[in-house]
Design a protein around this motif. Structure first.
Motif, short mmCIF file in Angstrom:
data_model
loop_
_atom_site.label_atom_id
_atom_site.label_comp_id
_atom_site.label_asym_id
_atom_site.label_seq_id
_atom_site.Cartn_x
_atom_site.Cartn_y
_atom_site.Cartn_z
N THR A 187 4.98 -2.29 -26.13
CA THR A 187 6.47 -2.55 -25.64
C THR A 187 7.17 -3.32 -26.64
N GLN A 188 8.41 -3.54 -26.12
CA GLN A 188 9.36 -4.58 -27.01
C GLN A 188 9.45 -5.81 -26.05
N ILE A 246 7.48 4.31 -24.43
CA ILE A 246 7.78 5.35 -25.10
C ILE A 246 9.22 5.08 -26.01
N PHE A 247 10.06 4.38 -25.26
CA PHE A 247 11.36 3.83 -25.94
C PHE A 247 11.08 2.87 -27.05
N ASN A 303 8.75 2.91 -29.32
CA ASN A 303 8.00 3.82 -30.36
C ASN A 303 7.28 2.94 -30.84
N ARG A 304 6.31 2.17 -30.62
CA ARG A 304 5.12 1.28 -31.28
C ARG A 304 3.82 2.09 -31.36
N ALA A 344 1.90 6.19 -30.50
CA ALA A 344 2.23 7.41 -30.24
C ALA A 344 2.72 7.66 -28.79
N ARG A 345 3.55 8.83 -28.95
CA ARG A 345 4.24 8.94 -27.59
C ARG A 345 3.32 9.56 -26.43
N SER A 384 1.59 6.72 -24.90
CA SER A 384 2.61 6.13 -24.00
C SER A 384 2.43 6.77 -22.76
#
Length: 187
Positions: free
Chosen positions: A61-62, A129-130, A132-133, A135-136, A139
């Protein structure tokens, strides 16, 4: 991953052989050894699953403000979850703690488990998912973990549900393990 295996096979298998709870409300059938092993393993499970959540938080995540708040809630939930299980072992009752005349016991809706078993995995999966670090499709697994974990004890007997829950979290732990190099580089 060790917490998932302990939860699945120690608690799940023991629950199959000798159920912890009786059919009457708040009745605990377990002998003292079983109560204390359950308390120890449930507490380890809470902190092991929380460690996996933090690993995913760092790797995928961010790490925004909302996620930090959710992770703080998950941490408080895991601490309270462990405390409740220790109190269940100590008092030999499922209604071991009362807060404002409301019994708190093994029910995940009230003992803090909802924060680290359902809310945090779903939020982390959506954030991953958002971000994008990773694979979806990796996630999506935490979302599945939270949603399936939310209903699993309603679909299966407790022993089977504990085994399935442990296996679901084992896969989650493996995902975190695969992506842990990314977390090391970020930190």
């Amino acid at each position: 991953m060790a917490a998932a295996l302990l939860s699945a096979f120690v608690l799940g298998a023991w629950e199959q052989v000798h159920p912890f709870f009786g059919h009457a409300r708040y009745q605990v059938l377990a002998l003292p050894l079983q109560r204390w092993v359950y308390a120890a393993v449930q507490t380890l499970k809470a902190f092991g699953f929380l460690a996996g959540l933090f690993g995913f938080f760092l790797a995928a995540t961010q790490r925004g403000v909302v996620l930090k708040i959710i992770m703080a809630l998950a941490t408080v939930g895991a601490i309270f979850f462990g405390f409740v299980w220790i109190m269940i072992a100590l008092t030999d009752r499922d209604d071991a703690i009362y807060i404002l005349r409301h019994p708190i016991g093994s029910d995940l809706h009230s003992n803090g488990g909802a924060f680290f078993l359902w809310l945090a995995p779903i939020a982390l999966g959506i954030a991953a998912i958002f971000a994008n670090r990773i694979a979806r499709w990796w996630s999506v697994w935490p979302i599945i973990t939270g949603l399936v974990g939310f209903r699993i004890f309603g679909f299966f007997a407790p022993g089977v549900a504990l085994i399935v829950e442990g296996l679901i979290w084992l896969v989650f732990g493996y995902i975190v393990y695969l992506h842990s190099d990314g977390a090391k580089q970020i930190v």
